[in-house]
Design a protein around this motif. Structure first.
Motif, mmCIF file in Angstrom:
data_model
loop_
_atom_site.group_PDB
_atom_site.id
_atom_site.type_symbol
_atom_site.label_atom_id
_atom_site.label_comp_id
_atom_site.label_asym_id
_atom_site.label_seq_id
_atom_site.Cartn_x
_atom_site.Cartn_y
_atom_site.Cartn_z
ATOM 1 N N THR A 51 8.980 15.482 -1.941
ATOM 2 C CA THR A 51 8.220 15.402 -1.882
ATOM 3 C C THR A 51 7.285 14.559 -0.796
ATOM 4 O OG1 THR A 51 7.172 13.535 -3.293
ATOM 5 C CG2 THR A 51 8.005 15.799 -5.094
ATOM 6 N N MET A 52 6.135 14.837 -0.677
ATOM 7 C CA MET A 52 5.062 14.319 0.065
ATOM 8 C C MET A 52 4.798 13.250 -1.161
ATOM 9 S SD MET A 52 4.471 15.291 3.220
ATOM 10 C CE MET A 52 3.694 15.971 3.888
ATOM 11 N N PRO A 53 4.365 12.336 -0.415
ATOM 12 C CA PRO A 53 3.470 11.248 -0.327
ATOM 13 C C PRO A 53 2.314 11.888 -2.233
ATOM 14 C CG PRO A 53 2.934 10.933 1.372
ATOM 15 C CD PRO A 53 3.120 12.638 1.479
ATOM 16 N N SER A 94 12.270 3.660 5.593
ATOM 17 C CA SER A 94 11.443 3.303 6.395
ATOM 18 C C SER A 94 12.006 0.967 5.660
ATOM 19 C CB SER A 94 10.524 2.780 6.054
ATOM 20 O OG SER A 94 9.243 4.263 6.142
ATOM 21 N N THR A 95 13.329 1.160 6.565
ATOM 22 C CA THR A 95 13.777 -0.162 7.116
ATOM 23 C C THR A 95 12.605 -1.277 7.776
ATOM 24 O OG1 THR A 95 15.160 0.477 7.944
ATOM 25 C CG2 THR A 95 15.491 0.106 6.133
ATOM 26 N N ASN A 128 2.671 7.425 -3.108
ATOM 27 C CA ASN A 128 4.596 7.110 -2.127
ATOM 28 C C ASN A 128 4.864 8.516 -2.080
ATOM 29 O OD1 ASN A 128 5.114 4.161 -1.923
ATOM 30 N ND2 ASN A 128 4.077 4.360 -4.438
ATOM 31 N N SER A 129 5.948 9.446 -1.511
ATOM 32 C CA SER A 129 6.864 9.866 -1.227
ATOM 33 C C SER A 129 7.937 10.212 -2.516
ATOM 34 C CB SER A 129 7.789 10.469 0.115
ATOM 35 O OG SER A 129 6.808 10.684 0.716
ATOM 36 N N LEU A 161 6.377 6.300 2.710
ATOM 37 C CA LEU A 161 5.571 7.841 3.193
ATOM 38 C C LEU A 161 6.923 8.110 4.318
ATOM 39 C CD1 LEU A 161 1.930 6.857 4.038
ATOM 40 C CD2 LEU A 161 2.666 7.139 1.659
ATOM 41 N N GLY A 162 6.563 9.940 3.687
ATOM 42 C CA GLY A 162 7.802 11.043 3.993
ATOM 43 C C GLY A 162 7.779 12.255 3.812
#
Length: 400
Positions: free
Chosen positions: A277-279, A184-185, A245-246, A369-370
Motif C-alpha cells: 500500500t501507499m502510506p 529504508s535501512t 506508514n506503508s 514510506l514506500g
C-alpha cells in the motif's frame, strides 16, 4: 552408459531464517502489541527460522525420476509469521524437499511434527562453523535476521561469510544469497534498520550473487478478528496513530520471496523495496476496519515508557532469570525488575530495551514510506489492498 548420460542434477538449498512470536501471551496484550512483533521485519523472537531447499532437475534426455529428486528444506520455528506464509509455497510441491534448521531440541521436535517430510537439523547461527556446516552443498540461502537481538549483525555476517566460504570450496554449487532486510535501512535512528544496513554492506562487498528484499511494516499486525468481536473495540498502538506508514501483506511478501527463490538468476544483484500500500495511518486502518465490521473503533496510545515495557513483554515475556543473567537487565524498581527481557541466549537485554525505546520514538513522528510499484512488478499482479486484506481476515475468522 554412465549415470551422467541419463540425468543431470542441479542441487539447490534455500535457507530461511526468521523469528517467531510467543503464543502464550495473555489475550489483553494481543491487541496492544501483536502487531509489533510483525512490525519488526523479520521480527524474529527467540531465534530465527532456517529453511533449506534442495532442487534436482532431470536433463532433457529424460529418464525415470526417483523419489530422491524431491526438494529438501528446513525451518527453525513453525510459528514465525514470514515462514508460516512462505513455507507452504515451497513444502511438498514436488520440486523441493525441505531441510529445517532448528535452534533447540524442542524446536526440532516441533518441526518434525509439523513437517514430517522435511529433514531437521539443529544449528547455532552465532557460530560461523555451524553456519558453514549448514550451507555445505547449498546453492542458495534465504536469510531473515532476528530483530531485537544484540548479535543480529554478527549472525548476518556469519551467514554471508559461510556462503562465501562455500562458494570458494572445490566442487561447490553455490549460486544465490537472498537477504530479507527491511525498508529504508538508511534510518539510522531505528537500531534494527541500522544493523541490517551493515549486513547489506557485507553482501555488497562479497563475491556472491545476491538479492535483497526490503519489506515495510506488516499489514497482518492489526487484530481484525479480535476487534470485530469486541462490543466496544479499542485499537491500542504504541505510537502516534496519526503517522502514516506503508504496509505489506504477509501473503504478498511470501509470494515475492518464493518467486525470487525459484526464478533466481532473474533477480541477481537486485534490491526490492516491497510495499502493498501507499502510506496509511493507524487511524485510517481503524476506520477501514470499522467500515467493514460496522463498529466504531477507538484508537489509543500509552505513555512512552509503558509502551517500551509492553514491547519487551510481548516479544520476550516475563522470564525468571538467574543473578548472572541480570548483569545487563533492566533493574529499575518496578514490576519488570529482576527480569531479562531479551531473546533467549542474548545477554544484552539493555540493548533490546534501547531498540524498543528508539522504535517508539521514531514512529511517534515518522513512518516507513514506500510505493507498491516494485512489488506489483515482482508479483505480476496488483498487491493486496487494505480492504482486501481486512475481508480475508474476516473470512479466516468465520466472520464474513
Amino acid at each position: 552408459m554412465t549415470a551422467k548420460a541419463w540425468y543431470a542434477f542441479v542441487r539447490c538449498f534455500v535457507l530461511v531464517m526468521c523469528g517467531h512470536a510467543r503464543l502464550d501471551q495473555q489475550r489483553h496484550l494481543a491487541g496492544t502489541a501483536a502487531g509489533l512483533l510483525l512490525f519488526l521485519v523479520g521480527l524474529a523472537k527467540t531465534f530465527h527460522n532456517l529453511l533449506i531447499m534442495t532442487r534436482r532437475e532431470r536433463d532433457q534426455k529424460g529418464c525415470q525420476r526417483s523419489d530422491t529428486s524431491k526438494q529438501d528444506g528446513g525451518v527453525t520455528c513453525l510459528f514465525g509469521r514470514q515462514c508460516s506464509h512462505l513455507i507452504p509455497l515451497l513444502y511438498n510441491k514436488g520440486q523441493y524437499k525441505l531441510r529445517l534448521a532448528a535452534h533447540s531440541q524442542d524446536s526440532a521436535k516441533a518441526l518434525e511434527s509439523r513437517f514430517p517430510d522435511a529433514e531437521v537439523a539443529i544449528t547455532d547461527l552465532t557460530s560461523l562453523a555451524s553456519c558453514q556446516k549448514l550451507l555445505h552443498g547449498a546453492t542458495s540461502v534465504y536469510h531473515v535476521g532476528p530483530s531485537f537481538h544484540s548479535r543480529e549483525k554478527e549472525m548476518g555476517f556469519n551467514m554471508i561469510d559461510a556462503a562465501v566460504a562455500e562458494r570458494q570450496r572445490s566442487g561447490n554449487v553455490f549460486e544465490h544469497f537472498v537477504f530479507a532486510s527491511v525498508l529504508s535501512t538508511q534510518h539510522r535512528n531505528l537500531m534494527q534498520h541500522d544493523l541490517k544496513s551493515y549486513v547489506e554492506e557485507r553482501l555488497f562487498l562479497s563475491p556472491l550473487n545476491w538479492t535483497i528484499l526490503k519489506p515495510t511494516n506488516f499489514m497482518d499486525a492489526y487484530p481484525v478478528a479480535m476487534l470485530a468481536q469486541q462490543e466496544k473495540p479499542v485499537l491500542e498502538r504504541l505510537w502516534n496513530v496519526e503517522v502514516p506508514n506503508s504496509m505489506i501483506a504477509l501473503r504478498d511478501l511470501a509470494e515475492a520471496a518464493a518467486k525470487v527463490l525459484t526464478e533466481r538468476e532473474k533477480h541477481y544483484l537486485a534490491e526490492y523495496p516491497l510495499c502493498s500500500t501507499m502510506p496509511l495511518s493507524d487511524r485510517q486502518v481503524a476506520e477501514a476496519i470499522s467500515k467493514r465490521t460496522g463498529k466504531e473503533i477507538t484508537c489509543v496510545s500509552p505513555p512512552h515508557e509503558t509502551g517500551v515495557r509492553k514491547v519487551l513483554t510481548w516479544l520476550f515475556g516475563m522470564k525468571e532469570t538467574s543473578s548472572a543473567d541480570l548483569v545487563y537487565a533492566d533493574t529499575s524498581d518496578d514490576a519488570y525488575a529482576g527480569r531479562a527481557l531479551a531473546n533467549t541466549g542474548d545477554l544484552r537485554a539493555d540493548l533490546a530495551k534501547d531498540e524498543a525505546e528508539r522504535l517508539i520514538l521514531f514512529y511517534n513522528r515518522r513512518g516507513l514510506l514506500g510505493s507498491p510499484n516494485v512489488l506489483r512488478w515482482v508479483l505480476g499482479r496488483e498487491p493486496t489492498t487494505l480492504e482486501e486484506w481486512i475481508e480475508s481476515q474476516m473470512k479466516e475468522a468465520g466472520l464474513a
